[in-house]
Enzyme design. Structure first.
Site, mmCIF file in Angstrom:
data_model
loop_
_atom_site.group_PDB
_atom_site.id
_atom_site.type_symbol
_atom_site.label_atom_id
_atom_site.label_comp_id
_atom_site.label_asym_id
_atom_site.label_seq_id
_atom_site.Cartn_x
_atom_site.Cartn_y
_atom_site.Cartn_z
ATOM 1 N N ASP A 154 41.959 50.857 34.733
ATOM 2 C CA ASP A 154 42.159 49.284 34.340
ATOM 3 C C ASP A 154 43.074 48.956 35.645
ATOM 4 O OD1 ASP A 154 42.672 47.148 32.323
ATOM 5 O OD2 ASP A 154 44.615 47.568 33.533
ATOM 6 N N ASN A 162 43.999 36.531 39.465
ATOM 7 C CA ASN A 162 43.051 35.086 39.210
ATOM 8 C C ASN A 162 44.115 33.966 38.824
ATOM 9 O OD1 ASN A 162 40.478 36.554 38.748
ATOM 10 N ND2 ASN A 162 41.106 37.336 36.658
ATOM 11 N N ASP A 171 36.907 38.063 41.724
ATOM 12 C CA ASP A 171 35.730 38.762 41.717
ATOM 13 C C ASP A 171 35.473 39.478 42.992
ATOM 14 O OD1 ASP A 171 35.185 37.417 39.293
ATOM 15 O OD2 ASP A 171 33.593 35.723 40.255
ATOM 16 N N ASP A 198 38.329 43.909 33.753
ATOM 17 C CA ASP A 198 38.726 44.540 34.937
ATOM 18 C C ASP A 198 38.760 46.113 34.644
ATOM 19 O OD1 ASP A 198 40.743 43.881 33.269
ATOM 20 O OD2 ASP A 198 42.286 44.526 34.640
#
Length: 284
Positions: A154, A162, A171, A198
């Site tokens: 993770d 973001n 991305d 993620d």
């Protein structure tokens, strides 16, 4: 079957062509095609070498009447031979039917299968592949009395990436992580998939706990030491990894339980990492 002339043959062929891709009239004595665009060619190579060599079935319907059928990935073929007499000339009516799939269709089908199990963004395997492959690998390892290790990865504080840099930058980071994981986990050693968001999953069939933790450490250090360059600037990240190794003696009841155990180790690693302010290793 007896026909008076080639004119009668023509009428018959017109009818048969409505149900078949190819119809030929072959002279039984010299083996020449008497009627069709291939007129004058020797039929032996056409019907025996190129087609009959791959036939799977030949069915007899009576004296000299045969049906041959074959099938492969790209086509289904059938040939019916019917002896007949045109005037006083002995001939064989060869009725060929071939249903082909164009190469484009085959490629599209293969591409479709690949797309079903591939994550569009990272080009890693996706959740559907995990659900299909993980149970099979788990069962195979237990049957061979081998361990299996799973890494659950993770990205730390990915939401902030973001929020601060935009989802396009996020991305780019996910794609970069996928490239790193593919380099560090060769196909012969195991496989990598994007679990969702993620989170990534690495499956290592046959790997003991110590070996799995070693590669987890290398993955963690590689991601932490990598600078992800995006159109919005350079981004440095860290990750936390949960490692779970199971054997036939201590097997989980279901694959979901295996993922839960790895996720629990991940949560413990992330919690410890946050408590230390990022000073401890994000690995459990």
């Amino acid at each position: 079957m007896v026909l008076e002339s080639l004119s009668d043959v023509k009428n018959l062929l017109c009818v048969l062509r409505a149900f078949s891709s190819s119809v030929y009239l072959v002279d039984s004595n010299c083996g020449l095609i008497l009627y069709d665009d291939l007129q004058g060619l020797n039929s032996e190579g056409l019907f025996e070498s190129s087609l009959e060599g791959s036939f799977d079935y030949q069915i007899l319907f009576g004296p000299d009447v045969t049906l041959s059928v074959s099938a492969d990935d790209s086509a289904i073929c059938s040939i019916v031979r019917i002896p007949l007499v045109v005037g006083e000339r002995a001939c064989t009516l060869v009725w060929t039917r071939r249903t082909s799939r164009p190469e484009e269709e085959i490629e599209d089908e293969n591409l479709s299968r690949e797309t079903v199990y591939t994550d569009f963004l990272t080009h890693l395997y996706n959740r559907r592949y995990i659900d299909l492959r993980l149970p099979a690998d788990l069962q195979s390892c237990f049957e061979q009395d081998q361990p299996m290790s799973v890494l659950f990865i993770d990205i730390d504080y990915f939401k902030k990436i973001n929020d601060h840099n935009g989802h396009v930058a996020g991305d780019c980071v996910l794609h970069g992580i996928a490239v790193l994981l593919q380099k560090m986990v060769p196909a012969k050693s195991g496989w990598v998939a994007r679990y969702g968001g993620d989170e990534f999953l690495v499956c290592l069939p046959g790997w003991e706990s110590d070996s799995a933790k070693q590669i987890a450490c290398r993955i963690r250090d590689s991601i932490r030491g990598h600078v992800f360059r995006t159109t919005y600037g350079e981004i440095a990240i860290t990750c936390s990894i949960g490692v779970e190794t199971v054997t036939a003696d201590c097997a989980p009841k279901a694959v979901d339980e295996l993922i839960y155990l790895a996720d629990k180790k991940l949560y413990q690693a992330k919690k410890r990492w946050k408590r230390s302010g990022g000073m401890t290793r994000g690995l459990k």
